[in-house]
Design a protein around this motif. Structure first.
Motif, PDB file in Angstrom:
ATOM      1  N   GLU A 118       0.829  -1.203   0.000  1.00 42.70           N
ATOM      2  CA  GLU A 118       0.000   0.000   0.000  1.00 42.70           C
ATOM      3  C   GLU A 118       0.865   1.256   0.000  1.00 42.70           C
ATOM      4  O   GLU A 118       0.592   2.217  -0.745  1.00 42.70           O
ATOM      5  CB  GLU A 118      -0.926  -0.010   1.219  1.00 42.70           C
ATOM      6  N   ARG A 119       1.914   1.262   0.832  1.00 45.78           N
ATOM      7  CA  ARG A 119       2.772   2.440   0.916  1.00 45.78           C
ATOM      8  C   ARG A 119       3.596   2.616  -0.351  1.00 45.78           C
ATOM      9  O   ARG A 119       3.837   3.743  -0.795  1.00 45.78           O
ATOM     10  CB  ARG A 119       3.697   2.316   2.133  1.00 45.78           C
ATOM     11  N   SER A 130       2.775   2.020  -3.344  1.00 43.70           N
ATOM     12  CA  SER A 130       1.958   2.587  -4.411  1.00 43.70           C
ATOM     13  C   SER A 130       1.797   4.097  -4.298  1.00 43.70           C
ATOM     14  O   SER A 130       1.495   4.777  -5.282  1.00 43.70           O
ATOM     15  CB  SER A 130       0.577   1.924  -4.420  1.00 43.70           C
ATOM     16  N   SER A 131       2.015   4.633  -3.087  1.00 50.30           N
ATOM     17  CA  SER A 131       1.817   6.081  -2.889  1.00 50.30           C
ATOM     18  C   SER A 131       3.121   6.844  -2.664  1.00 50.30           C
ATOM     19  O   SER A 131       3.103   8.063  -2.580  1.00 50.30           O
ATOM     20  CB  SER A 131       0.880   6.317  -1.696  1.00 50.30           C
TER      21      SER A 131
END
Length: 213
Positions: free
Chosen positions: A71-72, A74-75
């Motif tokens: 998740e991290r 991807s951002s």
């Protein structure tokens, strides 16, 4: 303002996002815990049933760290090495833990009377995972040192493969009993752990060398 400036300078320098780093190191430390548990099961310090139950919890924590990492990633605007290499690294670490889980589960199911011969392979697994953790902590500041530690992890993967070959040669020389077949499957499972350690080391080495040059 200082916080924003520090974050900006960190991104410019390719520093690892704190949450991204925490998730990756969390994966590695959880995998280290899984390898230690498997070794304790093999030497009889921890019973097989207890090891299987504890490994389920360890794997769950590993999955949580893996999910946070993806998740991290991807951002994150900037990463210390290529995203593809970071993703490969995280995936391979996850494969190491999943395969250790399978090893512990199968050991519990097979109830092989003597597993002490598997201890050297698990010692190399522990050494390989520790080297991966050392490499991961140096990805930004010392990419050349990260590559050196990754090479140590790769050597551990190679040692696991050689031990697998020796064990398979010994197993195949004797009568093919039920216990021999069980041992063969467990040895193969640990050989796969070695393959995944090598894959993780390659991801670090590829990423570190790109950054270094």
């Amino acid at each position: 303002m200082k916080g924003r400036l520090g974050r900006y300078l960190g991104l410019v320098n390719g520093r690892m996002d704190t949450e991204l780093e925490d998730a990756l190191l969390g994966q590695l430390r959880t995998t280290e815990e899984g390898a230690e548990l498997a070794a304790s099961m093999v030497d009889g310090t921890v019973g097989r049933g207890e090891a299987r139950a504890r490994m389920r919890k360890i794997e769950h924590r590993g999955d949580t760290h893996r999910g946070a990492f993806v998740e991290r990633l991807s951002s994150s605007l900037v990463t210390p090495i290529d995203r593809e290499d970071l993703f490969r690294l995280s995936r391979s670490i996850d494969d190491v833990l999943d395969t250790l889980r399978d090893f512990v589960r199968e050991s519990h199911l097979y109830k092989l009377s003597d597993q002490e011969r598997l201890a050297p392979m698990l010692a190399e697994v522990q050494a390989g995972v520790a080297a991966l953790e050392a490499a991961a902590t140096m990805l930004v500041e010392k990419p050349s040192k990260a590559a050196e530690s990754a090479l140590e992890a790769r050597k551990a993967g190679g040692a696991i493969r050689r031990l697998y070959q020796y064990e398979m040669a010994r197993v195949l020389e004797g009568e093919m009993t039920t216990d021999v077949m069980k041992e063969r499957e467990l040895v193969r499972r640990l050989e796969m752990v070695g393959v995944h350690i090598t894959d993780a080391a390659d991801a670090i080495m590829d990423g570190a060398m790109k950054r270094w040059h």
